[in-house]
Design a protein around this motif. Structure first.
Motif, PDB file in Angstrom:
ATOM      1  N   ASN A  33      40.191  45.199  49.324  1.00  0.00           N
ATOM      2  CA  ASN A  33      39.111  44.233  49.530  1.00  0.00           C
ATOM      3  C   ASN A  33      38.541  43.721  48.210  1.00  0.00           C
ATOM      4  N   LEU A  34      38.528  44.547  47.199  1.00  0.00           N
ATOM      5  CA  LEU A  34      38.029  44.114  45.890  1.00  0.00           C
ATOM      6  C   LEU A  34      38.860  42.953  45.357  1.00  0.00           C
ATOM      7  N   VAL A  35      40.171  43.013  45.555  1.00  0.00           N
ATOM      8  CA  VAL A  35      41.065  41.968  45.052  1.00  0.00           C
ATOM      9  C   VAL A  35      41.102  40.757  45.978  1.00  0.00           C
ATOM     10  N   THR A  36      41.066  40.976  47.286  1.00  0.00           N
ATOM     11  CA  THR A  36      41.354  39.901  48.241  1.00  0.00           C
ATOM     12  C   THR A  36      40.131  39.255  48.866  1.00  0.00           C
ATOM     13  N   LEU A  37      38.953  39.848  48.716  1.00  0.00           N
ATOM     14  CA  LEU A  37      37.776  39.298  49.398  1.00  0.00           C
ATOM     15  C   LEU A  37      37.484  37.890  48.883  1.00  0.00           C
ATOM     16  N   PRO A  38      37.428  36.902  49.775  1.00  0.00           N
ATOM     17  CA  PRO A  38      37.199  35.518  49.335  1.00  0.00           C
ATOM     18  C   PRO A  38      35.748  35.295  48.939  1.00  0.00           C
ATOM     19  N   PRO A  39      35.453  34.167  48.299  1.00  0.00           N
ATOM     20  CA  PRO A  39      34.054  33.874  47.949  1.00  0.00           C
ATOM     21  C   PRO A  39      33.216  33.671  49.201  1.00  0.00           C
ATOM     22  N   PRO A  40      31.921  33.959  49.141  1.00  0.00           N
ATOM     23  CA  PRO A  40      31.070  33.826  50.325  1.00  0.00           C
ATOM     24  C   PRO A  40      30.960  32.394  50.829  1.00  0.00           C
ATOM     25  N   ALA A  41      31.118  31.421  49.926  1.00  0.00           N
ATOM     26  CA  ALA A  41      31.047  30.011  50.321  1.00  0.00           C
ATOM     27  C   ALA A  41      31.917  29.203  49.374  1.00  0.00           C
ATOM     28  N   LYS A  42      32.315  28.026  49.823  1.00  0.00           N
ATOM     29  CA  LYS A  42      33.168  27.171  49.012  1.00  0.00           C
ATOM     30  C   LYS A  42      32.448  26.820  47.711  1.00  0.00           C
ATOM     31  N   GLU A  58      31.939  32.034  43.447  1.00  0.00           N
ATOM     32  CA  GLU A  58      32.852  32.917  42.734  1.00  0.00           C
ATOM     33  C   GLU A  58      33.167  34.122  43.610  1.00  0.00           C
ATOM     34  N   PRO A  59      34.444  34.461  43.812  1.00  0.00           N
ATOM     35  CA  PRO A  59      34.746  35.687  44.561  1.00  0.00           C
ATOM     36  C   PRO A  59      34.356  36.912  43.751  1.00  0.00           C
ATOM     37  N   PRO A  60      34.111  38.045  44.403  1.00  0.00           N
ATOM     38  CA  PRO A  60      33.671  39.243  43.673  1.00  0.00           C
ATOM     39  C   PRO A  60      34.599  39.663  42.541  1.00  0.00           C
ATOM     40  N   PHE A  61      35.909  39.574  42.766  1.00  0.00           N
ATOM     41  CA  PHE A  61      36.828  40.030  41.716  1.00  0.00           C
ATOM     42  C   PHE A  61      36.757  39.119  40.490  1.00  0.00           C
ATOM     43  N   SER A  62      36.536  37.832  40.690  1.00  0.00           N
ATOM     44  CA  SER A  62      36.364  36.922  39.550  1.00  0.00           C
ATOM     45  C   SER A  62      35.121  37.305  38.747  1.00  0.00           C
ATOM     46  N   SER A  63      34.040  37.653  39.451  1.00  0.00           N
ATOM     47  CA  SER A  63      32.813  38.081  38.767  1.00  0.00           C
ATOM     48  C   SER A  63      33.058  39.364  37.989  1.00  0.00           C
ATOM     49  N   ILE A  90      31.177  45.361  48.063  1.00  0.00           N
ATOM     50  CA  ILE A  90      31.922  44.588  47.069  1.00  0.00           C
ATOM     51  C   ILE A  90      31.206  43.279  46.751  1.00  0.00           C
ATOM     52  N   ARG A  91      30.660  42.636  47.756  1.00  0.00           N
ATOM     53  CA  ARG A  91      29.915  41.392  47.501  1.00  0.00           C
ATOM     54  C   ARG A  91      28.683  41.677  46.639  1.00  0.00           C
ATOM     55  N   ALA A  92      28.003  42.789  46.916  1.00  0.00           N
ATOM     56  CA  ALA A  92      26.825  43.147  46.118  1.00  0.00           C
ATOM     57  C   ALA A  92      27.230  43.471  44.681  1.00  0.00           C
ATOM     58  N   VAL A  93      28.358  44.170  44.503  1.00  0.00           N
ATOM     59  CA  VAL A  93      28.853  44.472  43.155  1.00  0.00           C
ATOM     60  C   VAL A  93      29.197  43.177  42.420  1.00  0.00           C
ATOM     61  N   GLY A  94      29.831  42.235  43.138  1.00  0.00           N
ATOM     62  CA  GLY A  94      30.150  40.943  42.531  1.00  0.00           C
ATOM     63  C   GLY A  94      28.901  40.210  42.065  1.00  0.00           C
ATOM     64  N   GLU A  95      27.856  40.216  42.892  1.00  0.00           N
ATOM     65  CA  GLU A  95      26.598  39.564  42.507  1.00  0.00           C
ATOM     66  C   GLU A  95      25.957  40.290  41.320  1.00  0.00           C
ATOM     67  N   ALA A  96      26.056  41.616  41.313  1.00  0.00           N
ATOM     68  CA  ALA A  96      25.516  42.381  40.181  1.00  0.00           C
ATOM     69  C   ALA A  96      26.262  42.030  38.895  1.00  0.00           C
ATOM     70  N   CYS A  97      27.588  41.860  38.987  1.00  0.00           N
ATOM     71  CA  CYS A  97      28.380  41.484  37.810  1.00  0.00           C
ATOM     72  C   CYS A  97      27.979  40.097  37.309  1.00  0.00           C
ATOM     73  N   SER A  98      27.715  39.174  38.234  1.00  0.00           N
ATOM     74  CA  SER A  98      27.270  37.833  37.838  1.00  0.00           C
ATOM     75  C   SER A  98      25.928  37.904  37.113  1.00  0.00           C
TER      76      SER A  98
END
Length: 659
Positions: A348-357, A360-365, A265-273
């Motif tokens: 996890n797609l909806v609830t996974l928090p951002p990697p750092a303060k 952007e969390p994956p779902f936002s991306s 999910i984190r990798a998908v979020g980065e790909a979306c960004s």
């Protein structure tokens, strides 16, 4: 003096790599070059030739230059002996060296180098060979690669060797490096995408590579090393999935390794960004905040940003936008399949928090790239299909009440920033900073409604968007979740859609086919019922009485349009909508306004006062079940998903082919 037997050869004008000479020797046209027959008596090469072939580092561009000009017909009839040899020898080179207690680190490295060279060669070879147009693709490709008699044996060994490399080896043979494993995934992608629609995909179904691909994802750290195998899972999971029980679909359903899911999910979020970055590179759309430096720069006192992004004209922008999203968007197909099959992945797609303060969390991306694609969905069929895919993912998430509750949560830790597209007017109000995720979903749907109005309306896309709005508002109504939101924009957009549908009713009925005509009826019911739900249950989810009054004001304002809309589509004859609720509310207030009308025209404030007074005598008789809806059924979207799979296959071909 006796003459020396040694003669000096003339110095060549340019030196040629040895591997290129081997390529040329292998693909000589022996059937047409009689002068070379004595020098190359047989197309069968020696063991020494192949040993040297896979020891040398491949020259990818040179091999493409040799293979690309050869037509499919020539490849099949003149070069099949060479191509079969190359493929079978490359498969043999992929097999790991036999484990030995005395094996040194250098011999293990040599074995991996040989595998890497074979994989690089296969990648280029397969992209070129499978990219040609064959008369009978399935049988012709099999003949070119292995021969009909040997295909089961050769391809069985081929897929088995790839599976072993992707899994990572281990034991006495030593672990395979991530780089070599990544190359194996690239080869598997080249075959799966290049031979899509032929029988070769069945070998990847018989030999389940899912555990090996998940193992590679577990061992990988970079986004690309995670996204590529996950994209391959998406392709394999879509191979004839409507024709038989696909084992990769079953694997996705049963997968419970949460750590790996979060990594994906984190990798998908980065790909979306990254995909969003391609849109922003064409047109920067982030509202600029006020600053002293910005003000001074406007009056020429400060020179800012020497490397400012280029500004393109409208036609250039349109052409560039029509080529987006990038080919990396193929990962969204796998994201859909995992979302459809696995509740843990959805959570996890909806609830996974951002990697750092501040990140952007994956779902936002994911919401962000969906917003950008939807604003430009009308520009190409490809963008439209990816937009449909992301909307289906959002629908699946919204239909889960637990996840819908999380999306509607106003708790500070559940609020996140979402960058939504602002590249085309009309613009929705900009919401900087953290926000309730459900409001970002509402904005994304409204933007889609506002920016894709065409005479040849994409009814499926509008049905998905308005259906998501209805599901979200239904949940808010039942749970009495009152969210601070620009509700007037939502209701204005829905009523504008009704105006459009009324104005172009004859065009829509003429242009739309039978299946889309059925979808149009569904869309009409969804729009009407969403507005009727707002009238009948608005007090339970609208945050203020002013927002509720505004909805009534808008309904009264378009009363004549609603009557025409009802009549032109014959909505009164169908029991699946609540059009009478809208028309009756409008008629009730029009009677009040007419009875109390003076010679002077009433102001909007006076009309609003009449609306408040009218609540006492108003009786809203909405149909039961306005807040009910049918759950998503994948079989209903069978045709669209098959088109989407073919589009993703084309993108993967471009990825592995370097286009």
């Amino acid at each position: 003096m006796e003459q020396s037997p040694l003669t000096q050869q003339p110095r060549p004008e340019a030196f040629q790599a040895k591997i290129v000479q081997l390529y040329q020797e292998l693909f000589k046209d022996h059937d047409h070059d009689e002068d070379l027959d004595s020098h190359y008596p047989s197309p069968t090469q020696t063991e020494g030739f192949w040993t040297e072939f896979f020891i040398l580092k491949p020259a990818r561009s040179s091999l493409r230059q040799i293979l690309d000009p050869i037509s499919a017909s020539d490849l099949l009839h003149l070069y099949s002996s060479q191509t079969q040899q190359l493929f079978s020898r490359a498969v043999s080179a992929l097999k790991p060296a036999r484990p030995s207690s005395s094996a040194s680190a250098s011999s293990q490295t040599q074995s991996q180098n040989k595998q890497a060279n074979a994989l690089d060669t296969l990648s280029v070879f397969l992209v070129s060979v499978l990219g040609k147009k064959y008369t009978n693709p399935s049988s012709d490709i099999i003949e070119v690669l292995a021969g009909l008699d040997s295909v089961d044996h050769v391809f069985g060994e081929f897929v088995g060797a790839l599976d072993g490399i992707v899994r990572g080896g281990g034991g006495n043979a030593g672990a395979t490096s991530i780089e070599v494993r990544r190359k194996a995934v690239e080869v598997a992608m080249a075959v799966t995408a290049g031979a899509w629609g032929t029988g070769l995909g069945s070998y990847f179904i018989q030999r389940d590579m899912f555990p090996a691909l998940m193992k590679l994802i577990q061992d990988s750290e970079t986004t690309q090393d995670i996204v590529r195998p996950f994209t391959l899972v998406g392709l394999l999971a879509n191979y004839n999935k409507f024709e038989f029980q696909n084992p990769y679909q079953m694997r996705l359903n049963d997968f419970v390794n949460e750590q790996t899911i979060q990594k994906i999910i984190r990798a998908v979020g980065e790909a979306c960004s990254t995909l969003r970055g391609h849109y922003v590179a064409v047109q920067e759309d982030l509202p600029e905040g006020w600053s002293i430096a910005g003000t001074l720069s406007m009056i020429g006192l400060v020179r800012l940003n020497k490397h400012k992004k280029p500004v393109y004209d409208a036609e250039t922008q349109k052409r560039m936008f029509s080529a987006l999203p990038g080919k990396e968007a193929a990962v969204l197909l796998a994201t859909y399949d995992f979302t459809h099959a696995n509740k843990l992945f959805c959570h996890n797609l909806v609830t996974l928090p951002p990697p750092a303060k501040g990140d952007e969390p994956p779902f936002s991306s994911f919401l962000s790239i969906t917003s950008y694609m939807l604003q430009h969905a009308h520009l190409s069929q490809r963008t439209t299909l990816y937009s449909h895919l992301n909307l289906m993912i959002i629908r699946l998430l919204i239909e889960d009440p637990v996840l819908c509750k999380r999306l509607c949560s106003s708790e500070p830790e559940h609020r996140h920033p979402v960058r939504l597209c602002r590249q085309r007017s009309p613009y929705l109000p900009h919401v900087p900073g953290d926000r309730v995720l459900a409001t970002a979903v509402l904005d994304t749907m409204i933007d889609a409604v506002n920016h894709n109005l065409r005479r040849r309306l994409d009814v499926g896309l509008y049905t998905l968007c308005v259906g998501i709005l209805l599901r979200l508002i239904s949940y808010m109504s039942r749970s009495r979740s009152r969210l601070e939101y620009h509700w007037h924009e939502l209701f204005r957009s829905l009523l504008s859609l009704i105006r459009f549908l009324t104005t172009y009713a004859s065009d829509l009925k003429t242009l739309l086919g039978g299946q889309q005509q059925g979808q149009l009826d569904t869309l009409l019911d969804l729009v009407v019922n969403t507005l009727a739900l707002g009238l009948s249950s608005g007090e339970s989810f609208l945050p203020t009485s002013a927002a509720y009054d505004d909805l009534f004001y808008k309904i009264v304002e378009v009363g004549d349009v609603l009557v025409k809309f009802r009549d032109v589509y014959g909505l009164k004859k169908r029991q699946s909508n609540s059009i009478d609720t809208l028309v009756n509310v409008s008629a009730h207030y029009k009677d009040m306004l007419a009875s109390g009308a003076s010679k002077e025209k009433l102001t909007s404030v006076q009309v609003a006062e009449v609306i408040k007074q009218g609540y006492e005598t108003l009786s809203i008789q909405a149909k039961e079940g306005l807040d009910s809806w049918e759950r998503f059924r994948e079989a209903d979207e069978r045709g669209l998903l098959k088109k989407m799979a073919r589009e993703a296959v084309g993108d993967v071909r471009g990825l592995v082919g370097g286009e």
